[in-house]
Design an enzyme around this catalytic site. Structure first.
Site, PDB file in Angstrom:
ATOM      1  N   HIS A 125     -12.268 -13.350  -7.374  1.00 35.16           N
ATOM      2  CA  HIS A 125     -12.298 -14.343  -7.464  1.00 35.16           C
ATOM      3  C   HIS A 125     -10.968 -15.267  -7.452  1.00 35.16           C
ATOM      4  O   HIS A 125     -10.661 -16.224  -6.753  1.00 35.16           O
ATOM      5  CB  HIS A 125     -13.128 -14.834  -8.689  1.00 35.16           C
ATOM      6  CG  HIS A 125     -14.581 -14.380  -8.806  1.00 35.16           C
ATOM      7  ND1 HIS A 125     -14.982 -13.742  -9.912  1.00 35.16           N
ATOM      8  CD2 HIS A 125     -15.598 -14.664  -7.914  1.00 35.16           C
ATOM      9  CE1 HIS A 125     -16.291 -13.585  -9.502  1.00 35.16           C
ATOM     10  NE2 HIS A 125     -16.804 -13.868  -8.472  1.00 35.16           N
ATOM     11  N   ARG A 129     -18.048 -11.862   1.167  1.00 33.96           N
ATOM     12  CA  ARG A 129     -17.338 -10.411   1.309  1.00 33.96           C
ATOM     13  C   ARG A 129     -18.168  -9.869   2.460  1.00 33.96           C
ATOM     14  O   ARG A 129     -17.392 -10.048   3.560  1.00 33.96           O
ATOM     15  CB  ARG A 129     -17.871  -9.684  -0.056  1.00 33.96           C
ATOM     16  CG  ARG A 129     -16.628 -10.156  -1.285  1.00 33.96           C
ATOM     17  CD  ARG A 129     -17.332  -9.476  -2.503  1.00 33.96           C
ATOM     18  NE  ARG A 129     -18.629 -10.100  -2.645  1.00 33.96           N
ATOM     19  CZ  ARG A 129     -19.395  -9.901  -3.557  1.00 33.96           C
ATOM     20  NH1 ARG A 129     -18.843  -9.437  -4.511  1.00 33.96           N
ATOM     21  NH2 ARG A 129     -20.599 -10.423  -3.668  1.00 33.96           N
ATOM     22  N   SER A 139     -18.700  -9.159  -9.674  1.00 35.36           N
ATOM     23  CA  SER A 139     -18.845  -9.191 -11.320  1.00 35.36           C
ATOM     24  C   SER A 139     -19.806  -8.133 -11.785  1.00 35.36           C
ATOM     25  O   SER A 139     -19.626  -7.506 -12.712  1.00 35.36           O
ATOM     26  CB  SER A 139     -19.340 -10.490 -11.838  1.00 35.36           C
ATOM     27  OG  SER A 139     -18.383 -11.526 -11.280  1.00 35.36           O
ATOM     28  N   LYS A 181     -29.158 -13.191 -11.087  1.00 36.17           N
ATOM     29  CA  LYS A 181     -27.854 -13.266 -12.133  1.00 36.17           C
ATOM     30  C   LYS A 181     -28.339 -14.247 -13.295  1.00 36.17           C
ATOM     31  O   LYS A 181     -27.681 -14.967 -14.018  1.00 36.17           O
ATOM     32  CB  LYS A 181     -26.887 -14.232 -11.440  1.00 36.17           C
ATOM     33  CG  LYS A 181     -26.310 -13.263 -10.463  1.00 36.17           C
ATOM     34  CD  LYS A 181     -25.198 -14.100  -9.740  1.00 36.17           C
ATOM     35  CE  LYS A 181     -24.339 -13.331  -8.322  1.00 36.17           C
ATOM     36  NZ  LYS A 181     -23.948 -13.946  -7.668  1.00 36.17           N
TER      37      LYS A 181
HETATM   38  O1  PNS Z   1     -22.032 -16.863  -8.445  1.00 35.07           O
HETATM   39  P1  PNS Z   1     -23.342 -17.423  -7.869  1.00 35.07           P
HETATM   40  O2  PNS Z   1     -24.343 -17.052  -9.043  1.00 35.07           O
HETATM   41  O3  PNS Z   1     -23.813 -16.734  -6.434  1.00 35.07           O
HETATM   42  O4  PNS Z   1     -23.145 -18.862  -7.658  1.00 35.07           O
HETATM   43  C1  PNS Z   1     -24.327 -19.425  -7.111  1.00 35.07           C
HETATM   44  C2  PNS Z   1     -24.236 -20.941  -7.689  1.00 35.07           C
HETATM   45  C3  PNS Z   1     -23.843 -21.007  -9.091  1.00 35.07           C
HETATM   46  C4  PNS Z   1     -23.011 -21.294  -6.971  1.00 35.07           C
HETATM   47  C5  PNS Z   1     -25.267 -21.748  -7.374  1.00 35.07           C
HETATM   48  O5  PNS Z   1     -26.531 -20.968  -7.959  1.00 35.07           O
HETATM   49  C6  PNS Z   1     -25.406 -23.368  -7.768  1.00 35.07           C
HETATM   50  O6  PNS Z   1     -24.818 -24.041  -7.203  1.00 35.07           O
HETATM   51  N1  PNS Z   1     -26.089 -23.361  -9.028  1.00 35.07           N
HETATM   52  C7  PNS Z   1     -26.348 -24.956  -9.475  1.00 35.07           C
HETATM   53  C8  PNS Z   1     -27.701 -25.573  -9.198  1.00 35.07           C
HETATM   54  C9  PNS Z   1     -27.871 -25.897  -7.627  1.00 35.07           C
HETATM   55  O7  PNS Z   1     -27.196 -26.994  -7.454  1.00 35.07           O
HETATM   56  N2  PNS Z   1     -28.814 -25.591  -7.013  1.00 35.07           N
HETATM   57  C10 PNS Z   1     -28.998 -25.707  -5.597  1.00 35.07           C
HETATM   58  C11 PNS Z   1     -27.696 -25.082  -4.775  1.00 35.07           C
HETATM   59  S1  PNS Z   1     -28.680 -24.422  -3.418  1.00 35.07           S
END
Ligand code: PNS
Length: 364
Positions: free
Chosen positions: A214, A292, A330, A241
């Site tokens: 990251h 990745r 992670s 997650k």
């Molecule tokens: O590290 P991650 O879990 O792959 O990140 C995913 C993340 C946090 C970027 C995504 O789940 C997110 O943006 N969550 C916030 C809620 C949201 O906006 N959802 C709609 C996005 S499609």
């Protein structure tokens, strides 16, 4: 219905029998061409007349000196009138009639690599055809930069302020009829490039915990953007997650510590709710996501498209970490650390210490 000006001035046009088309009133046609004349030259131009009906608009343009007009009309009831009108005005040689539905005609013109200096667009009302046709023209790339699109629409169906490369520059109203003039310009011309204004990028994620992979992405993002906010989401779209090892507060603290050497250009934060709303709140124009492997792509692509749907002003940029972090995630870091493996090289020191502490607590 007559030709108003130019070489065929005064020539009467037929609207056709049993017609299903709505001919443009002479008053509106006159207004449309005087708007055009004040900013563009119709003379010698190559034009496209979509939903041409009996051809009144394209014929008016030919009469005013347009070099060539491609008429697109699919309705069998309108085609004989269109051909007859071209014949009456002696414009047949400067015209081409495509008897196709507009979306197919646009694809056909794209295949031919046609390019137009102007488009006359007068679709049937009440079917959302203005925006759909603008989008099809934008995707097909058949409208030359600097060209115009003159749209006749119902006032209850206002045209969009922008559709892709087309920017709305003028609107007029004549009773229930609206006239809108678009200009084709690359969409980036409205937004000065990054060098002229501060670009703030959000790097969102679960970061449970942040890894050196990251941080590698953060470093690369700082080469491009002015300020990078590493933002911990309290809700991940990835169900895998959902049960985090570290609280959001701890994750932000670990990120904050790891970014200490960026001179404040990269900062840590957390957010709840929609990512695009968070971006809007803090004035960020960019979302960064690290990619990745190919396997990341589908999930990332879906999220990027959904975010664009929710807020088209925010752009998603994908960045790849250095090759040595290709296998760092992670999830794997937590798993390996939990099983006693060495992850010292894969995470910042503060994270490593906390992971060790977690492992010790977990094994007690
Ligand atoms: O590290 P991650 O879990 O792959 O990140 C995913 C993340 C946090 C970027 C995504 O789940 C997110 O943006 N969550 C916030 C809620 C949201 O906006 N959802 C709609 C996005 S499609």
């Amino acid at each position: 219905m007559r030709v108003i000006a130019g070489s065929a001035r005064g020539r009467r046009l037929t609207a056709g029998r049993g017609r299903t088309v709505r001919p443009t009133a002479d008053k509106v046609k006159g207004a449309l061409f005087s708007s055009l004349a004040s900013r563009f030259t119709v003379e010698s131009s190559t034009l496209l007349d979509l939903f041409a009906g009996s051809g009144a608009l394209g014929i008016e343009a030919l009469s005013r000196g347009a070099a060539h007009v491609t008429f697109v009309e699919h309705a069998a009831t309108a085609l004989p009138a269109l051909r007859e009108n071209l014949d009456r005005c002696h414009f047949t040689e400067r015209a081409r009639v495509l008897p196709l539905p507009v979306d197919r005609a646009v694809r056909h013109l794209q295949r031919e690599a046609s390019g137009f200096d102007g488009v006359l667009l007068d679709p049937p009302y009440g079917q959302g055809l203005v925006t759909r046709t603008l989008a099809a023209l934008d995707a097909a790339g058949v409208v030359r930069p600097g060209a115009w699109i003159a749209v006749e629409h119902h006032v209850d169906e206002p045209p969009p302020a922008r559709c892709g490369q087309f920017r709305l520059t003028q609107t007029r109203r004549y009773g229930k009829t609206g006239l809108a003039l678009f200009v084709a310009e690359p969409s980036m011309s409205e937004s000065p490039p990054a060098a002229h204004r501060l670009v703030r990028a959000v790097y969102p994620g679960s970061f449970d915990p942040i890894t050196n992979g990251h941080l590698d992405v953060v470093g690369r993002a700082l080469n491009v953007f002015d300020h990078v906010i590493v933002a911990v989401a309290d809700t991940s779209s990835d169900p895998a997650k959902s049960g985090a090892l570290f609280s959001a507060k701890d994750r932000v603290a670990m990120i904050h510590e790891a970014l200490a050497n960026t001179g404040g250009r990269a900062t840590a934060d957390s957010f709840s709710g929609l990512l695009v709303d968070y971006c809007e709140r803090i004035g960020a124009q960019v979302i960064i996501r690290g990619l990745r492997a190919v396997s990341d792509f589908e999930y990332e692509f879906q999220m990027a498209m959904m975010n664009r749907h929710l807020n088209p002003r925010v752009e998603t940029f994908f960045m790849t970490a250095g090759a040595r972090y290709f296998y760092t995630s992670s999830r794997l870091v937590k798993q390996v650390a939990g099983l006693g493996g060495n992850v010292r090289e894969l995470v910042p020191d503060g994270v490593y210490q906390r992971l060790l502490a977690e492992v010790r607590t977990g094994s007690r």
